[in-house]
Scaffold this active site. Structure first.
Site, PDB file in Angstrom:
ATOM      1  N   HIS A 159       0.612  -1.426  -0.143  1.00  0.00           N
ATOM      2  CA  HIS A 159      -0.272   0.239  -0.329  1.00  0.00           C
ATOM      3  C   HIS A 159       0.488   1.338   0.054  1.00  0.00           C
ATOM      4  O   HIS A 159       0.131   2.775  -0.446  1.00  0.00           O
ATOM      5  CB  HIS A 159      -1.102  -0.161   1.122  1.00  0.00           C
ATOM      6  CG  HIS A 159      -1.788  -0.753   1.225  1.00  0.00           C
ATOM      7  ND1 HIS A 159      -2.880  -1.069   0.222  1.00  0.00           N
ATOM      8  CD2 HIS A 159      -1.977  -2.136   2.024  1.00  0.00           C
ATOM      9  CE1 HIS A 159      -3.408  -2.286   0.527  1.00  0.00           C
ATOM     10  NE2 HIS A 159      -3.150  -2.710   2.124  1.00  0.00           N
ATOM     11  N   ASP A 195      -2.234 -10.653  -3.163  1.00  0.00           N
ATOM     12  CA  ASP A 195      -3.300 -10.283  -1.669  1.00  0.00           C
ATOM     13  C   ASP A 195      -4.308  -9.927  -1.904  1.00  0.00           C
ATOM     14  O   ASP A 195      -5.107  -9.467  -3.306  1.00  0.00           O
ATOM     15  CB  ASP A 195      -2.412  -8.948  -1.173  1.00  0.00           C
ATOM     16  CG  ASP A 195      -2.941  -8.186  -0.211  1.00  0.00           C
ATOM     17  OD1 ASP A 195      -2.392  -9.383   0.960  1.00  0.00           O
ATOM     18  OD2 ASP A 195      -3.984  -7.668   0.522  1.00  0.00           O
ATOM     19  N   HIS A 197      -6.143  -7.300  -1.120  1.00  0.00           N
ATOM     20  CA  HIS A 197      -6.212  -6.087  -1.596  1.00  0.00           C
ATOM     21  C   HIS A 197      -5.411  -5.191  -3.020  1.00  0.00           C
ATOM     22  O   HIS A 197      -3.995  -5.896  -2.698  1.00  0.00           O
ATOM     23  CB  HIS A 197      -5.691  -4.685   0.157  1.00  0.00           C
ATOM     24  CG  HIS A 197      -6.308  -5.680   0.991  1.00  0.00           C
ATOM     25  ND1 HIS A 197      -6.271  -5.734   2.307  1.00  0.00           N
ATOM     26  CD2 HIS A 197      -7.491  -4.967   1.483  1.00  0.00           C
ATOM     27  CE1 HIS A 197      -6.546  -6.600   2.917  1.00  0.00           C
ATOM     28  NE2 HIS A 197      -7.833  -5.706   3.027  1.00  0.00           N
ATOM     29  N   ASP A 284      -4.603 -12.955   2.834  1.00  0.00           N
ATOM     30  CA  ASP A 284      -5.979 -12.452   3.275  1.00  0.00           C
ATOM     31  C   ASP A 284      -7.027 -12.982   2.532  1.00  0.00           C
ATOM     32  O   ASP A 284      -8.160 -12.405   2.628  1.00  0.00           O
ATOM     33  CB  ASP A 284      -5.891 -11.165   3.696  1.00  0.00           C
ATOM     34  CG  ASP A 284      -5.129  -9.941   2.689  1.00  0.00           C
ATOM     35  OD1 ASP A 284      -5.189 -10.923   1.621  1.00  0.00           O
ATOM     36  OD2 ASP A 284      -4.782  -8.701   2.913  1.00  0.00           O
TER      37      ASP A 284
END
Ligand code: OKS
Ligand code: MG
Ligand code: ZN
Length: 342
Positions: A159, A195, A197, A284
């Protein structure tokens, strides 16, 4: 496959995460890395190495000088300002306001972040530095001829933009690795972010470049973090047009559907013919993850690893998210074992 791990990850041990209007115990906690390390050892995946020190030069190839200086002094500045709790941003440069760096620590926390869940405290800088060194050590192993290496990074990185922290990330380890390959003579590098995200930092860092292909599979940002980037119409700009690919999925997505995106991604990567691959590995996507909505099962991570291994590319895995600590070791190491078996 060799694993790189630093015990200094444990210096990142904040007490707070702003969530739902209260401060909760953070999802991104030290036991995540310890559980993965235990599984690496239990499965005898391969040698476990401590990182070398690479200094800040390779970090600054991706992150701005002023951002790095901000992170280094943030906690001391916060303490010097007599703040009672952990450092949490609470004000941002909203639309129409002026994007200049304020003197005050509250102002600088906002300037250098895009979200408020990621508290900073004593040791965050040291752990983030160690995490980048872990990634760079794995890169060095692969540049030196290893087929692949597992950078057991913590804190995660995908991120983080050139000058923004958030989403539990400070230094973009995957981007730092890709840039290191380029600086050592690789012509083209691919980064695949699996991931749950969107890898918003990674996308942004390379958005106008054609030498680093960025691909991310993730939950629809209309519904989940990071909300303001990661849509399928973001394909790159300028020189980078056509060198960013976002594959977005809805709640409940199982491996049978998700793996179609993985196939699309792998075919694009193969067509790009990169000299190296960086996999931003979050687990995740797991069915029992407490903050995510995909439905991958533990055995699916073996399949994922096999598909990545079939690309036949020199590969660095950087650890990103995954918050069901009970399953995180099995799921992450399954990817490596699937890869090694391919
Ligand atoms: C806000 C939730 C913040 C989620 C941060 C995402 C962390 C992650 N209540 N990124 O890959 O796993
Ligand atoms: Mg992703
Ligand atoms: Zn994630």
């Amino acid at each position: 496959m060799k694993t790189v791990f630093s015990p200094l990850h444990s210096r990142r041990a904040v007490k707070t995460e702003l969530d739902g209007g209260i401060l909760i115990a953070p999802h991104e906690k030290p036991s995540r890395a310890e559980t993965i390390l235990a599984r690496v050892k239990a499965q005898a995946l391969g040698e476990v190495l401590e990182p070398e020190e690479f200094g800040l030069d390779p970090v600054k190839r991706v992150h701005s000088e002023d951002y790095v200086a901000f992170l280094e002094s943030c906690w001391a500045d916060w303490i010097a300002a007599d703040k009672p709790g952990e450092a949490i941003p609470a004000v941002w440069c909203g639309r129409g306001m002026r994007a200049r760096v304020p003197k005050d620590i509250d102002g600088r926390l906002g300037y250098y972040s895009f979200a408020a869940e990621t508290s900073i405290s004593d040791g965050t800088w040291e752990a983030a530095r160690a995490s980048a060194n872990v990634a760079l050590t794995a890169q060095k192993l692969v540049a030196g001829g290893e087929r692949a290496a597992f950078a057991l990074c913590r804190p995660p990185g995908h991120h983080a933009h050139a000058d923004l922290f958030g989403g539990y990330c400070f230094f973009n380890n995957a981007a730092i690795v890709a840039q290191a390959f380029r600086d050592q003579g690789a012509e083209q590098v691919a980064i695949l972010d699996v991931d749950f995200h969107h890898g918003n930092g990674t996308q942004a860092i390379f958005y106008d470049r054609s030498d680093v292909l960025t691909i991310s599979l993730h939950g629809d940002p209309d519904l989940v973090f990071p909300h303001f980037l990661g849509f399928e119409d973001e394909t790159g700009e300028g020189e980078g047009e056509g060198f960013n690919l976002n594959l977005v999925y809805p709640p409940g997505t199982p491996y049978a559907i998700w793996s179609q995106g993985l196939e699309t991604a792998c075919e694009r990567i193969a067509g790009f013919r990169p000299d190296a691959l960086v996999v931003a590995l979050g687990v995740d996507t797991f069915e029992d993850d407490p903050i995510s909505f995909f439905k991958l099962r533990s055995e699916d991570y073996l399949s994922l690893g096999r598909r990545l291994g079939a690309l036949g590319l020199p590969t660095v895995f950087t650890m990103e998210g995954g918050y069901d600590v009970e399953a995180i070791g099995v799921n992450a190491v399954n990817v490596m074992q699937g890869f090694d078996a391919a």
